[in-house]
Scaffold this motif. Structure first.
Motif, mmCIF file in Angstrom:
data_model
loop_
_atom_site.group_PDB
_atom_site.id
_atom_site.type_symbol
_atom_site.label_atom_id
_atom_site.label_comp_id
_atom_site.label_asym_id
_atom_site.label_seq_id
_atom_site.Cartn_x
_atom_site.Cartn_y
_atom_site.Cartn_z
ATOM 1 N N THR B 66 0.795 -1.223 0.000
ATOM 2 C CA THR B 66 0.000 0.000 0.000
ATOM 3 C C THR B 66 0.832 1.280 0.000
ATOM 4 O O THR B 66 0.413 2.280 -0.571
ATOM 5 C CB THR B 66 -0.936 0.023 1.217
ATOM 6 O OG1 THR B 66 -0.153 -0.231 2.388
ATOM 7 C CG2 THR B 66 -2.025 -1.016 1.081
ATOM 8 N N LEU B 67 2.007 1.248 0.638
ATOM 9 C CA LEU B 67 2.715 2.522 0.811
ATOM 10 C C LEU B 67 4.144 2.496 0.297
ATOM 11 O O LEU B 67 4.618 3.486 -0.253
ATOM 12 C CB LEU B 67 2.718 2.882 2.309
ATOM 13 C CG LEU B 67 2.730 4.366 2.657
ATOM 14 C CD1 LEU B 67 1.645 5.126 1.927
ATOM 15 C CD2 LEU B 67 2.598 4.543 4.162
ATOM 16 N N TYR B 68 4.829 1.407 0.481
ATOM 17 C CA TYR B 68 6.219 1.309 0.049
ATOM 18 C C TYR B 68 6.437 0.010 -0.714
ATOM 19 O O TYR B 68 5.911 -1.025 -0.334
ATOM 20 C CB TYR B 68 7.179 1.300 1.249
ATOM 21 C CG TYR B 68 7.133 2.538 2.093
ATOM 22 C CD1 TYR B 68 7.854 3.678 1.738
ATOM 23 C CD2 TYR B 68 6.373 2.570 3.256
ATOM 24 C CE1 TYR B 68 7.812 4.821 2.515
ATOM 25 C CE2 TYR B 68 6.330 3.718 4.049
ATOM 26 C CZ TYR B 68 7.050 4.839 3.670
ATOM 27 O OH TYR B 68 7.004 5.966 4.436
ATOM 28 N N ILE B 141 0.379 11.208 -11.271
ATOM 29 C CA ILE B 141 -0.328 11.806 -10.141
ATOM 30 C C ILE B 141 -1.466 12.708 -10.628
ATOM 31 O O ILE B 141 -2.583 12.674 -10.104
ATOM 32 C CB ILE B 141 0.664 12.600 -9.265
ATOM 33 C CG1 ILE B 141 1.579 11.630 -8.500
ATOM 34 C CG2 ILE B 141 -0.060 13.532 -8.311
ATOM 35 C CD1 ILE B 141 2.756 12.298 -7.819
ATOM 36 N N LEU B 142 -1.173 13.518 -11.638
ATOM 37 C CA LEU B 142 -2.163 14.506 -12.074
ATOM 38 C C LEU B 142 -3.197 13.923 -13.022
ATOM 39 O O LEU B 142 -4.354 14.353 -13.020
ATOM 40 C CB LEU B 142 -1.456 15.680 -12.765
ATOM 41 C CG LEU B 142 -0.564 16.528 -11.870
ATOM 42 C CD1 LEU B 142 0.113 17.627 -12.684
ATOM 43 C CD2 LEU B 142 -1.379 17.155 -10.743
ATOM 44 N N GLY B 143 -2.782 12.964 -13.825
ATOM 45 C CA GLY B 143 -3.695 12.489 -14.862
ATOM 46 C C GLY B 143 -4.049 11.018 -14.794
ATOM 47 O O GLY B 143 -4.799 10.531 -15.635
ATOM 48 N N ASN B 180 -3.415 -2.307 -13.505
ATOM 49 C CA ASN B 180 -2.454 -1.537 -12.720
ATOM 50 C C ASN B 180 -3.143 -0.368 -12.025
ATOM 51 O O ASN B 180 -3.960 0.327 -12.624
ATOM 52 C CB ASN B 180 -1.320 -1.037 -13.622
ATOM 53 C CG ASN B 180 -0.378 -2.169 -14.008
ATOM 54 O OD1 ASN B 180 -0.012 -2.989 -13.170
ATOM 55 N ND2 ASN B 180 0.007 -2.230 -15.272
ATOM 56 N N ASP B 181 -2.818 -0.166 -10.771
ATOM 57 C CA ASP B 181 -3.455 0.881 -9.961
ATOM 58 C C ASP B 181 -2.507 2.066 -9.791
ATOM 59 O O ASP B 181 -1.294 1.890 -9.663
ATOM 60 C CB ASP B 181 -3.804 0.331 -8.573
ATOM 61 C CG ASP B 181 -4.857 -0.763 -8.639
ATOM 62 O OD1 ASP B 181 -5.623 -0.778 -9.628
ATOM 63 O OD2 ASP B 181 -4.915 -1.591 -7.722
ATOM 64 N N VAL B 182 -3.111 3.253 -9.719
ATOM 65 C CA VAL B 182 -2.307 4.482 -9.609
ATOM 66 C C VAL B 182 -1.347 4.408 -8.418
ATOM 67 O O VAL B 182 -0.147 4.657 -8.554
ATOM 68 C CB VAL B 182 -3.221 5.714 -9.468
ATOM 69 C CG1 VAL B 182 -2.405 6.937 -9.048
ATOM 70 C CG2 VAL B 182 -3.941 6.001 -10.783
ATOM 71 N N TYR B 183 -1.881 4.034 -7.268
ATOM 72 C CA TYR B 183 -1.030 4.083 -6.067
ATOM 73 C C TYR B 183 0.119 3.074 -6.173
ATOM 74 O O TYR B 183 1.239 3.340 -5.699
ATOM 75 C CB TYR B 183 -1.848 3.838 -4.795
ATOM 76 C CG TYR B 183 -2.216 2.395 -4.548
ATOM 77 C CD1 TYR B 183 -3.292 1.814 -5.179
ATOM 78 C CD2 TYR B 183 -1.468 1.616 -3.680
ATOM 79 C CE1 TYR B 183 -3.634 0.501 -4.962
ATOM 80 C CE2 TYR B 183 -1.786 0.290 -3.446
ATOM 81 C CZ TYR B 183 -2.879 -0.258 -4.093
ATOM 82 O OH TYR B 183 -3.194 -1.573 -3.869
ATOM 83 N N GLN B 186 2.678 4.363 -8.570
ATOM 84 C CA GLN B 186 3.404 5.444 -7.898
ATOM 85 C C GLN B 186 4.420 4.863 -6.911
ATOM 86 O O GLN B 186 5.559 5.343 -6.813
ATOM 87 C CB GLN B 186 2.413 6.357 -7.180
ATOM 88 C CG GLN B 186 3.055 7.612 -6.621
ATOM 89 C CD GLN B 186 2.030 8.601 -6.099
ATOM 90 O OE1 GLN B 186 0.846 8.523 -6.426
ATOM 91 N NE2 GLN B 186 2.472 9.532 -5.269
ATOM 92 N N ASN B 187 4.003 3.829 -6.179
ATOM 93 C CA ASN B 187 4.944 3.196 -5.249
ATOM 94 C C ASN B 187 6.139 2.595 -5.998
ATOM 95 O O ASN B 187 7.279 2.668 -5.530
ATOM 96 C CB ASN B 187 4.237 2.099 -4.443
ATOM 97 C CG ASN B 187 3.337 2.661 -3.368
ATOM 98 O OD1 ASN B 187 3.508 3.809 -2.939
ATOM 99 N ND2 ASN B 187 2.358 1.884 -2.927
ATOM 100 N N GLU B 190 8.318 5.408 -6.943
ATOM 101 C CA GLU B 190 8.986 5.991 -5.778
ATOM 102 C C GLU B 190 9.993 5.028 -5.147
ATOM 103 O O GLU B 190 10.717 5.412 -4.226
ATOM 104 C CB GLU B 190 7.930 6.471 -4.770
ATOM 105 C CG GLU B 190 7.174 7.670 -5.339
ATOM 106 C CD GLU B 190 6.061 8.215 -4.462
ATOM 107 O OE1 GLU B 190 5.794 7.622 -3.401
ATOM 108 O OE2 GLU B 190 5.468 9.230 -4.861
#
Lengths: 200, 308
Positions: B66-68, B141-143, B180-183, B186-187, B190
């Motif tokens: 979920t986060l990392y 993130i934006l789109g 595929n999910d945004v979060y 993004q992880n 990141e």
């Protein structure tokens, strides 16, 4: 069971019973977030980051307003107990391992919001043939798109330096929140004949 | 759908082909999912290889932390999968982010490999790649995932591939958008925030290594592959003509053929890396040709290589 909403009517619209249950769930979840952001939002902002609270409150309220107006509602007697179970799930839960009650409350709200914004993807339920001019279809797409943006505030907070000492606690609380929210979402989808990922 | 367990996480994988046969393990790029290797699966099975694919943590049907997401965990997941394959020869290939994970595996567990094929790959974040990565992350993130796909498609694929699909790009993007999910993306992005260059460790890779780079790769240009060629002792660089970053999608038959030939050459003892530079054929089965002697393969125009 299908992985998508439907069968669609001849105009490419989602069956009203599915619309009703999906909308009820999303209104419950985003409504709970709107209420909790409203209680957290001070009457007068005294820090720059609080402007994000204001934005989150209004975006959540917008989602509720949109669904109320875009949904083709039908009577659904089962919704009574379903809504009660959902509302109970959104209540603040203690975050073990964070002694500061204000910080724990903030983590609760951020983890709940993260789980709702990241874990619930209503637009992914739309079949290709869904009518793009239908307000409910547009609402689901808009909610998913906005959720991706709203999520950023939760990610920034949960990964912030303030919470770095609590990284494991926060990760565990977030994973637990995700599991709880996804379970409710899967159960809801199962009740309208949708086979959501992870239902095995 | 089989899963491996890594701690509390589940990793979805797929394994086909005869037990004991040489195996190819294929590692996804960042926005991919394992079904995108289907054509490779068929082509390599027909050449009597075993084929293993999987969704990285954060992708497709694997768990999405979920986060990392740590790159160490991705390497550990890859190790679990390779451990499933028994004692036969293992060839490891990955594209882009997956190539990076494959490089890390080869550095840490190279003895388990018979060969390595990094594709559209990098060992460090050049200023361009770092800035592009940040811009792509901001786009996500934006789109959302759809906008990230809109950025990546024209950057990584040729006009020839895109032109017939222009009026159906939504259907091209849909499966990637669904799984595929945004979060999670993004992880994955990141996971580079604390990235340390692999370049100083590349010389630890002793297995035969064929580095594949598209002629027109904009995202990870030639110079990033050159680092791999120079630092990995038993390597050669193969330039795929008229190809962009995502040549594994666009030139699947050619790439699968190159993978199979590399493994067959290694197993037959014919492979010689020599840190040579080659140009791949246009079609499967064609001959590789040495890059013209005396010319600089880092340039897009025919410039003679500077004498040392």
């Amino acid at each position: 069971m299908s992985g998508f909403l439907g069968p669609l009517d001849s105009d490419g619209r989602i069956p009203p019973r599915q619309q009703t249950r999906i909308a009820a769930f999303l209104i419950s979840a985003h409504g709970a977030l709107a209420r909790q952001f409203a209680f957290t939002l001070p009457a007068r902002l005294d820090a720059a980051w609080q402007s994000e609270l204001n934005a989150q409150f209004y975006r959540e309220s917008e989602i509720v307003s949109l669904l109320l107006r875009a949904t083709s509602w039908v009577p659904d007697l089962s919704l009574g107990y379903m809504v009660a179970s959902w509302e109970a799930a959104w209540l603040p839960a203690p975050v073990e391992g964070i002694a500061d009650p204000r910080l724990a409350k903030a983590v609760h709200l951020a983890t709940l919001a993260h789980a709702v914004h990241a874990g619930i993807r209503p637009a992914a339920l739309l079949p290709v043939e869904a009518n793009t001019q239908d307000p409910f279809v547009m609402a689901l797409r808009r909610i998913e798109f906005e959720s991706g943006r709203l999520l950023q505030a939760q990610i920034l907070f949960l990964k912030s330096a303030d919470l770095a000492p609590h990284r494991d606690v926060v990760s565990a609380a977030l994973a637990q929140r995700h599991a709880g929210v996804r379970k409710l979402w899967r159960e809801l989808l199962g009740s309208i004949g949708i086979d959501a990922p992870g239902m095995e | 759908m089989p899963f491996l367990s890594h701690g509390s996480y589940r990793i979805r994988y797929e394994l086909d082909g005869p037990t004991g046969a040489p195996a190819y393990v294929l590692v996804n790029g960042l926005t991919q999912y394992s079904e995108l290797w289907s054509a490779y699966r068929e082509a390599l099975l027909a050449r009597r290889f075993r084929v293993a694919t999987f969704d990285l943590l954060g992708q497709g049907a694997s768990d999405k932390p979920t986060l990392y997401i740590s790159q160490d965990d991705q390497v550990a997941a890859l190790r679990l999968l390779i451990d499933e394959l028994g004692d036969g020869p293992i060839f490891l290939s990955g594209i882009s982010f997956g190539g990076l994970i494959a490089l890390r595996y080869a550095i840490e567990h190279g003895k388990r490999l018979s060969g390595l094929v990094p594709m559209s790959c990098f060992a460090e974040l050049s200023p361009q790649l770092s800035l592009l990565g940040n811009a792509l992350r901001t786009g996500l993130i934006l789109g959302g995932t759809g906008y990230l796909q809109d950025l990546l498609l024209p950057m990584n694929l040729s006009d020839q591939w895109l032109k017939p699909l222009l009026d159906k790009l939504d259907s091209v993007k849909r499966q990637g958008w669904l799984v595929n999910d945004v979060y999670a993306l993004q992880n994955l992005m990141e996971s580079f925030l604390d990235f340390r260059p692999l370049t100083p460790r590349l010389s630890a890779i002793s297995v035969p290594t064929m580095i594949l780079n598209g002629e027109f790769d904009f995202l990870t240009p030639r110079a990033l592959h050159e680092t791999l060629r120079v630092e990995i002792p038993n390597s050669s660089l193969v330039i795929i003509p008229k190809a962009y970053h995502a040549f594994t999608l666009e030139k699947g038959a050619l790439t699968a053929d190159l993978l199979a030939r590399f493994a067959e050459d290694v197993l037959a003892g014919r492979w010689q890396g020599n840190q040579a530079v080659w140009v791949a054929p246009d079609e499967p089965g064609g001959e590789l040709t040495p890059f013209p002697a005396g010319y600089d393969h880092l340039r897009a125009i025919p410039v003679r290589r500077a004498r040392p």
